[in-house]
Design a protein around this motif. Structure first.
Motif, PDB file in Angstrom:
ATOM      1  N   GLY A  49     -15.851   5.657   1.756  1.00  0.00           N
ATOM      2  CA  GLY A  49     -16.007   6.166   3.155  1.00  0.00           C
ATOM      3  C   GLY A  49     -14.895   5.888   4.005  1.00  0.00           C
ATOM      4  N   TYR A  50     -14.079   5.037   3.478  1.00  0.00           N
ATOM      5  CA  TYR A  50     -12.858   4.652   4.218  1.00  0.00           C
ATOM      6  C   TYR A  50     -11.651   5.481   4.320  1.00  0.00           C
ATOM      7  N   LEU A  51     -11.765   6.639   3.401  1.00  0.00           N
ATOM      8  CA  LEU A  51     -10.979   7.413   3.497  1.00  0.00           C
ATOM      9  C   LEU A  51      -9.520   6.936   2.952  1.00  0.00           C
ATOM     10  N   TYR A  52      -9.260   5.921   2.243  1.00  0.00           N
ATOM     11  CA  TYR A  52      -8.073   5.407   1.835  1.00  0.00           C
ATOM     12  C   TYR A  52      -7.204   6.309   1.156  1.00  0.00           C
ATOM     13  N   PHE A  53      -7.827   7.528   0.454  1.00  0.00           N
ATOM     14  CA  PHE A  53      -7.117   8.456  -0.121  1.00  0.00           C
ATOM     15  C   PHE A  53      -6.397   9.431   0.799  1.00  0.00           C
ATOM     16  N   CYS A  54      -6.642   9.362   2.134  1.00  0.00           N
ATOM     17  CA  CYS A  54      -5.771  10.070   3.063  1.00  0.00           C
ATOM     18  C   CYS A  54      -4.585   9.361   3.828  1.00  0.00           C
ATOM     19  N   PRO A 102       0.825  -1.220   0.148  1.00  0.00           N
ATOM     20  CA  PRO A 102       0.068  -0.003  -0.097  1.00  0.00           C
ATOM     21  C   PRO A 102       0.635   1.301   0.051  1.00  0.00           C
ATOM     22  N   TYR A 103       2.046   1.296   0.511  1.00  0.00           N
ATOM     23  CA  TYR A 103       2.907   2.448   0.637  1.00  0.00           C
ATOM     24  C   TYR A 103       3.177   2.747  -1.051  1.00  0.00           C
ATOM     25  N   THR A 104       3.739   2.035  -1.912  1.00  0.00           N
ATOM     26  CA  THR A 104       3.883   2.191  -3.077  1.00  0.00           C
ATOM     27  C   THR A 104       2.720   2.732  -3.717  1.00  0.00           C
ATOM     28  N   ALA A 105       1.407   2.253  -3.584  1.00  0.00           N
ATOM     29  CA  ALA A 105       0.372   2.613  -4.275  1.00  0.00           C
ATOM     30  C   ALA A 105      -0.174   3.926  -3.854  1.00  0.00           C
ATOM     31  N   THR A 106       0.049   4.205  -2.533  1.00  0.00           N
ATOM     32  CA  THR A 106      -0.313   5.548  -1.811  1.00  0.00           C
ATOM     33  C   THR A 106       0.704   6.718  -2.271  1.00  0.00           C
ATOM     34  N   ILE A 130     -12.410  10.914  -7.265  1.00  0.00           N
ATOM     35  CA  ILE A 130     -12.022  11.378  -5.680  1.00  0.00           C
ATOM     36  C   ILE A 130     -10.621  11.374  -5.654  1.00  0.00           C
ATOM     37  N   LEU A 131     -10.378   9.856  -5.863  1.00  0.00           N
ATOM     38  CA  LEU A 131      -8.780   9.407  -5.717  1.00  0.00           C
ATOM     39  C   LEU A 131      -7.725  10.414  -6.649  1.00  0.00           C
ATOM     40  N   LYS A 132      -8.261  10.680  -7.816  1.00  0.00           N
ATOM     41  CA  LYS A 132      -7.455  11.340  -8.591  1.00  0.00           C
ATOM     42  C   LYS A 132      -7.335  12.933  -8.040  1.00  0.00           C
ATOM     43  N   HIS A 133      -8.499  13.369  -7.795  1.00  0.00           N
ATOM     44  CA  HIS A 133      -8.638  15.166  -7.251  1.00  0.00           C
ATOM     45  C   HIS A 133      -7.514  15.044  -5.822  1.00  0.00           C
TER      46      HIS A 133
END
Length: 674
Positions: free
Chosen positions: A506-511, A225-229, A570-573
């Protein structure tokens, strides 16, 4: 016999001198060696492991023959004449280490695009290939037992012939495969590497995912997940969708929820069910009252700092100093001194002499630890896989350090060398945690400010004491923060939360990246210095960084909802906000949110605990008889931070030494420090 066709594609790995030891010689102690070439290739968004012999003139009757032949299945069987030569003693011999089974079969995916396999080529009939998606495990040889070898086991429990590496070891192959899949030791057998193990330590690569084929993107998100985020989590979602859809037209209608479920599964340990979490509390709609207007002051100057130090070098009014730093940050000239206090390297009540002695002690301690890894020989490091892996990861990350700051310009820059040495020494300091992807992001600003190896190390060690849970294998720290952030955001704007949930966000993974490395990649290098020193004051409340997240999301709410952004958008923004966020504006808004919550008389218990606010009974006027009554159900938060105790920078830019009144407004104004 069915054979593998020649596969074209991008070569990721290639090694000659990789042999199959058939043990089918004319005598029981004689091996028939089949020399071949092993490749790992990318083709059509798929990763293929391909082995084929170099010798056309193989005598198949002396080694293996095809018991079954089809375009999709090949069954390897021992030649009948060999069976008579094998006895019980063979089972206990070294040969049994690599000659794993008496009958070997493996499935091979049917070839499309006209690549039908040919069975007429005598050379290729011994070849085999498989897709990395079919790989279940890899068994390695015991150390010190001749040539290194690997045995591949596929997901249908089919075992392929052992491959022996006569020219070099198999380490480079394993490294190549780990770019695409997670490999971890089996609990039952340390020589067996399991594929896509969910308990793999969190770390590895900051490579640009947009340069990867779709297969690689999916595998890297599953792996790390580190790479991905870190490097474009939001930008790769369309690639993932395309990969999941494939060529099936009906699959193009996949709902976004499937993508959300995929990401939940891809980040082990982060699938959140709030109602199963301890202390879960349903947050109902609460009137938080009006939000106060907050103004920022100028950074603390050298003169202000000096005035607050007595003759022995002690800080006179620690609380007042922290409040000034919180409200305005520090002049850069002060950071080298003040950060040591903020991070806990220097005690706030220490004298100059005590700090001098502490530095001497810490210098000795640091160089003793540094000597530990510096004195490890190459041979010793070969036998210490963890240290070797730590070094490899650190070297990769240091080479990717942001070079926009002159301190780290150039490949052989002394700053980069010091980054490497400090991170290696930290592995000695906390060997259990070691090095995990992202730590270099936390260190680079500290080294830039300290300009001293020892001071930077101890400040980093103190910072890691705060951030340790973010990098632990089970990711509990990250999971807890995402739950807490969701709780706070729901209190502030339940409608926005409901919208995010309707878009499977809703899990706010983008944060995730924001929390992981405390916004390091969201702000410019100089802005992150300001943001971190403000957060290190631990004012105005606990978990202030979560309110910073809320402030950023609140600023983006209108665009997200008015433009009806879905999961991808949302992820892109959010990802594209990087380097575009105004640090002073966010600090103003986050402080205003904290003050708004402190003034709320009905703040839910869960929120009080997240922010570290004290509970006490509050007295409220009785609407009927005018008398006060204690309302035990009502939470009255209090904070140690007094927002009106400091001079602020007025809108005109003039300093006002009188305590400022905080006017009430739903909006937040900000004044940029001079």
């Amino acid at each position: 016999m069915a054979a593998a066709v020649v596969v074209s594609g991008k070569i990721i790995y290639e090694q000659e001198g990789v042999y199959i030891h058939s043990s089918f010689g004319k005598t029981s102690d004689q091996d028939s060696l089949i020399s071949g070439i092993l490749r790992v290739l990318e083709k059509d968004a798929e990763v293929i492991v391909d082995w084929r012999p170099l010798d056309d003139a193989l005598d198949s009757s002396s080694i293996l023959y095809a018991g079954k032949d089809s375009s999709s299945v090949v069954e390897w069987t021992q030649a009948p004449k060999e069976r008579a030569h094998r006895g019980l003693e063979h089972l206990n011999s070294y040969e049994a280490e690599w000659d794993m089974v008496n009958t070997i079969s493996f499935k091979k995916k049917p070839h499309t695009n006209g690549d039908a396999p040919s069975h007429r080529n005598g050379k290729s009939k011994w070849s085999f290939l498989f897709s990395l998606t079919d790989l279940k495990s890899i068994k390695q040889n015991k150390e010190g037992m001749g040539w290194s070898y690997l045995v591949f086991c596929l997901k249908d429990d089919v075992v392929l012939p052992a491959l022996h590496f006569h020219q070099g070891d198999s380490k480079l192959l394993i490294d190549s495969l780990e770019k695409y899949v997670v490999l971890c030791e089996s609990p039952q057998d340390k020589r067996t590497l399991l594929v896509n193990c969910q308990n793999k330590s969190l770390s590895q690569s900051f490579e640009n995912l947009l340069d990867e084929p779709a297969y690689g993107i999916i595998q890297k998100i599953k792996k790390d997940p580190y790479t991905a985020t870190m490097v474009g989590f939001s930008k790769v979602t369309n690639y993932i969708f395309d990969s999941l859809r494939g060529s099936d037209p009906s699959a193009h209608q996949r709902p976004p929820s499937e993508m959300a479920d995929f990401l939940s599964d891809a980040i082990p340990g982060l699938k959140i069910n709030q109602q199963e979490e301890p202390g879960f509390e349903v947050i109902t709609r609460i009137d938080l009252g009006e939000r106060p207007v907050v103004q920022r002051r100028e950074p603390v100057s050298l003169e202000e700092w000096t005035k607050n130090i007595d003759s022995e070098g002690r800080i006179l009014n620690v609380d007042n100093m922290k409040q000034m730093i919180f409200r305005g940050g520090l002049s850069h000239v002060l950071r080298k001194q003040a950060w040591k206090f903020l991070l806990g390297y220097f005690p706030w009540d220490s004298s100059k002499e005590e700090r001098t002695q502490l530095q001497k002690q810490k210098t000795d301690e640091y160089f003793r630890m540094k000597l530990q890894w510096k004195s490890v020989s190459e041979e010793q490091e070969k036998r210490n896989s963890r240290l070797r892996d730590y070094r490899s990861l650190i070297e990769k990350d240091v080479n990717r350090t942001d070079r926009t700051n002159k301190f780290y310009e150039g490949q052989d820059n002394p700053g980069l060398i010091l980054l490497h040495d400090i991170l290696m020494t930290y592995c000695m300091y906390d060997f259990d945690l070691g090095y995990v992807q992202g730590m270099s992001d936390l260190l680079s600003p500290l080294l830039y400010v300290m300009e001293n190896e020892v001071d930077a190390f101890w400040c980093f060690a103190s910072y890691m004491d705060q951030m340790h849970q973010n990098f632990e294998e089970q990711m509990q720290g990250m999971k807890t923060q995402l739950i807490q952030l969701s709780t706070l955001l729901r209190l502030l704007d339940s409608g926005f939360c409901s919208y995010l949930e309707s878009q499977d966000s809703g899990y706010l993974y983008f944060c995730f990246r924001w929390l992981l490395i405390r916004f390091k990649r969201e702000f410019s290098f100089l802005d992150i210095l300001r943001l971190w020193e403000v957060m290190w004051t631990e004012l105005p409340c606990k978990n202030f960084h979560l309110l910073l997240c809320c402030a950023i999301l609140e600023s983006e709410k209108q665009q997200i909802m008015e433009k009806h952004y879905g999961f991808n958008e949302i992820l892109k923004h959010i990802n594209e906000l990087s380097m575009k966020i105004d640090v002073e504006d966010v600090l103003c808004k986050a402080e205003a949110i904290s003050l708004q919550m402190v003034k709320c008389k009905e703040l839910p218990q869960a929120v009080c605990e997240i922010l570290g606010l004290q509970d006490s009974e509050v007295t409220t006027p009785d609407s009927d008889n005018g008398e006060d009554e204690n309302v035990g159900m009502t939470s009255c938060p209090t904070s140690a931070f007094q927002s009106n105790s400091l001079p602020v920078l007025a809108a005109s830019g003039a300093r006002d030494d009188n305590p400022a009144e905080i006017s009430m407004s739903p909006n937040v104004s900000r004044v940029t420090p001079a």
